[in-house]
Design an enzyme around this catalytic site. Structure first.
Site, mmCIF file in Angstrom:
data_model
loop_
_atom_site.group_PDB
_atom_site.id
_atom_site.type_symbol
_atom_site.label_atom_id
_atom_site.label_comp_id
_atom_site.label_asym_id
_atom_site.label_seq_id
_atom_site.Cartn_x
_atom_site.Cartn_y
_atom_site.Cartn_z
ATOM 1 N N HIS A 34 0.720 -1.242 0.078
ATOM 2 C CA HIS A 34 0.052 0.050 0.015
ATOM 3 C C HIS A 34 0.823 1.186 -0.043
ATOM 4 O O HIS A 34 0.466 2.318 0.557
ATOM 5 C CB HIS A 34 -1.039 0.021 1.172
ATOM 6 C CG HIS A 34 -2.090 -0.653 0.729
ATOM 7 N ND1 HIS A 34 -3.230 -0.422 0.160
ATOM 8 C CD2 HIS A 34 -2.668 -2.372 1.327
ATOM 9 C CE1 HIS A 34 -3.973 -1.495 -0.027
ATOM 10 N NE2 HIS A 34 -3.696 -2.358 0.745
ATOM 11 N N ASP A 36 2.452 1.957 -3.122
ATOM 12 C CA ASP A 36 2.857 2.278 -4.691
ATOM 13 C C ASP A 36 2.109 3.402 -5.102
ATOM 14 O O ASP A 36 2.300 3.651 -6.288
ATOM 15 C CB ASP A 36 2.861 0.938 -5.493
ATOM 16 C CG ASP A 36 1.340 0.552 -5.503
ATOM 17 O OD1 ASP A 36 0.315 0.886 -4.527
ATOM 18 O OD2 ASP A 36 1.177 -0.339 -6.608
ATOM 19 N N SER A 67 -12.918 -17.479 -21.799
ATOM 20 C CA SER A 67 -12.004 -17.828 -20.596
ATOM 21 C C SER A 67 -12.279 -19.231 -20.315
ATOM 22 O O SER A 67 -13.649 -19.481 -20.154
ATOM 23 C CB SER A 67 -11.962 -16.900 -19.547
ATOM 24 O OG SER A 67 -11.620 -17.547 -18.309
ATOM 25 N N GLY A 123 -9.028 -13.832 -6.878
ATOM 26 C CA GLY A 123 -9.199 -12.890 -5.864
ATOM 27 C C GLY A 123 -8.446 -13.379 -4.689
ATOM 28 O O GLY A 123 -8.571 -13.170 -3.447
ATOM 29 N N LEU A 126 -3.066 -12.196 -6.031
ATOM 30 C CA LEU A 126 -1.693 -12.644 -6.468
ATOM 31 C C LEU A 126 -1.768 -11.937 -7.784
ATOM 32 O O LEU A 126 -1.391 -12.292 -8.908
ATOM 33 C CB LEU A 126 -1.529 -14.002 -6.749
ATOM 34 C CG LEU A 126 -1.750 -14.755 -4.999
ATOM 35 C CD1 LEU A 126 -1.444 -16.410 -5.198
ATOM 36 C CD2 LEU A 126 -0.506 -14.229 -4.251
ATOM 37 N N SER A 128 -4.277 -11.580 -10.538
ATOM 38 C CA SER A 128 -4.676 -11.984 -11.512
ATOM 39 C C SER A 128 -4.996 -11.140 -12.464
ATOM 40 O O SER A 128 -5.005 -11.400 -13.757
ATOM 41 C CB SER A 128 -5.889 -13.268 -11.294
ATOM 42 O OG SER A 128 -6.575 -12.614 -10.239
ATOM 43 N N ASP A 173 1.591 -3.983 -9.290
ATOM 44 C CA ASP A 173 1.091 -5.293 -9.826
ATOM 45 C C ASP A 173 1.559 -5.507 -11.325
ATOM 46 O O ASP A 173 2.137 -6.500 -11.854
ATOM 47 C CB ASP A 173 -0.379 -5.486 -9.813
ATOM 48 C CG ASP A 173 -0.645 -5.478 -8.290
ATOM 49 O OD1 ASP A 173 0.214 -5.343 -7.194
ATOM 50 O OD2 ASP A 173 -1.919 -5.294 -7.848
HETATM 51 C C1 GLA Z 1 -3.203 -4.030 -5.008
HETATM 52 C C2 GLA Z 1 -2.807 -2.795 -6.170
HETATM 53 C C3 GLA Z 1 -1.417 -2.353 -5.779
HETATM 54 C C4 GLA Z 1 -0.784 -2.221 -4.480
HETATM 55 C C5 GLA Z 1 -1.461 -3.359 -3.709
HETATM 56 C C6 GLA Z 1 -1.147 -3.157 -2.157
HETATM 57 O O1 GLA Z 1 -2.435 -5.160 -5.329
HETATM 58 O O2 GLA Z 1 -3.341 -3.213 -7.379
HETATM 59 O O3 GLA Z 1 -1.326 -1.108 -6.695
HETATM 60 O O4 GLA Z 1 -1.487 -0.887 -3.980
HETATM 61 O O5 GLA Z 1 -2.906 -3.332 -3.892
HETATM 62 O O6 GLA Z 1 0.316 -2.998 -1.872
#
Ligand code: GLA
Length: 386
Positions: A34, A36, A67, A123, A126, A128, A173
């Site tokens: 949290h 980024d 899918s 969900g 990771l 997806s 991500d």
């Molecule tokens: C999600 C968001 C990321 C990041 C994380 C927490 O995965 O997509 O951008 O903020 O939460 O670190």
């Protein structure tokens, strides 16, 4: 997997002539949660689990997509009608990427047939969704020979998330998915996207993901709310000092100026962000110097801060992390990803992994009634064409 994807493609689209198979990974964040979207440092790595795609160009302007993870999912669209569908519609990820590519001035000369399959638990924190976004961009780049870098693909994926999926996410991500390298963590400065690969030297230990299987339906709205609270904190701080992002502060400076933040909740969010950024920088030093015990302590401290100050864990994820932290041979365990459910990541001594899985599964089920799943992490590379 290539064979399976082509065989399934054939079943849906009649034949697989000219179709190619692609893959983009998911990611696990080791530490730097949290932050980024607060200009902080993060330390994710790509997984060997991810999303596969089979694709081929069409002669007309249609996009067909399906899918294998969703029953009866075949959808047909016109390339020129790619407005976002209702929230939660999986095709929004694909449409959002098509829109982002066009917004950069690239014309797609024709439509496509697309088929996806993901082996990441959905969900589960990771990524997806980032995996599907970056995969889509990667496929389009390959098929239409677009002049885009992998960082561009990450940024386009993030825009798709903002504009088509209603999640105001940071860049971590999509960046991790697009830029992953085998056995390396990515030390990314989200303030300017500079980055460095850090070998994940875990001698004698492995990273283990534990999927809580806890539903996190409120995650998107709560995520956007956390982001707003950080903005509020920043505004208050800007009255007393010249900063552009929360993570420009170190914990000592925050001690002095943090009082300027009026709302208690905003203060707590900012305290997490500043502390987590410092922990991430320290964690990279520990990892590089092989100080795994210290690295593990930082993982535990990160979880505590996400639980108490950022409040994105909840009782279920706290129970899972605590069950992990107390097992023999565990150096650290924390929630990973956006929160409100999903996975923990734990650093576990090789020979203790079977007992870890058994004990955590039992203790977690006793407390929550849920059955956890376990994945021993292999750090993989970025997107590829087979
Ligand atoms: C999600 C968001 C990321 C990041 C994380 C927490 O995965 O997509 O951008 O903020 O939460 O670190």
């Amino acid at each position: 997997m290539k064979k399976k994807m082509l065989a399934e493609f054939e079943k849906i689209y009649g034949d697989s002539q000219g179709a190619k198979v692609y893959f983009a990974p998911g990611r696990v964040n080791l530490i730097g949660e949290h932050i980024d979207y607060n200009g902080g440092y993060v330390l994710p790595c790509a997984l060997t689990l991810g999303t596969y795609g089979a694709a081929r160009k069409r002669e007309d302007q249609k996009i067909r997509m399906a899918s294998l993870n969703i029953e009866n999912s075949l959808v047909e669209l016109d390339l020129n009608q790619i407005e976002p569908g209702p929230q939660g519609d999986w095709t929004n990820y694909v449409k959002g990427v098509v829109a982002g590519i066009r917004a950069r001035g690239f014309e797609l000369e024709s439509g496509l047939d697309l088929l996806f399959f993901g082996d990441l638990p959905g969900g589960a924190g990771l990524s997806s969704s980032a995996s599907l976004e970056v995969l889509t961009g990667f496929i389009l780049r390959d098929i239409f020979a677009l002049d885009l870098t992998n960082v561009d693909l990450a940024l386009i994926g993030q825009e798709a998330e903002h504009n088509y999926c209603g999640v105001n996410c940071g860049i971590m991500d999509q960046f991790a998915v697009a830029m992953g390298q085998k056995d390396q963590a990515i030390y990314l400065n989200t303030a300017d996207l500079s980055y460095q690969y850090v070998p994940a030297k875990l001698e004698g230990y492995k990273l283990v993901l534990t999927n809580s299987k806890a539903k996190h339906s409120l995650a998107d709205s709560a995520y956007n709310e956390r982001r707003k609270e950080c903005q509020m904190a920043l505004k208050d701080l800007q009255v007393v000092m010249g900063i552009e992002e929360l993570c420009q502060l170190d914990p000592e400076t925050f001690e002095t100026y943090g009082k300027a933040i009026k709302e208690e909740e905003a203060y707590l969010r900012a305290r997490h962000a500043v502390g987590e950024n410092a922990r991430t920088k320290e964690a990279v030093k520990c990892l590089s110097q092989g100080r795994l015990e210290d690295f593990g302590k930082l993982l535990n401290a990160s979880h505590k801060s996400l639980s108490e100050d950022y409040q994105v864990t909840g009782e279920i994820m706290d129970a899972l992390a605590e069950a992990g932290q107390k097992q023999e041979g565990v150096l650290g365990s924390r929630i990973t990803g956006g929160g409100f459910g999903g996975c923990t990541v734990s650093l576990v001594k090789d020979q203790c992994i079977p007992a870890f899985q058994e004990n955590v599964a039992r203790e977690y089920e006793e407390k929550t009634g849920l059955k956890a799943d376990f994945y021993v992490v292999e750090i993989g590379g970025g997107p590829v064409v087979y």
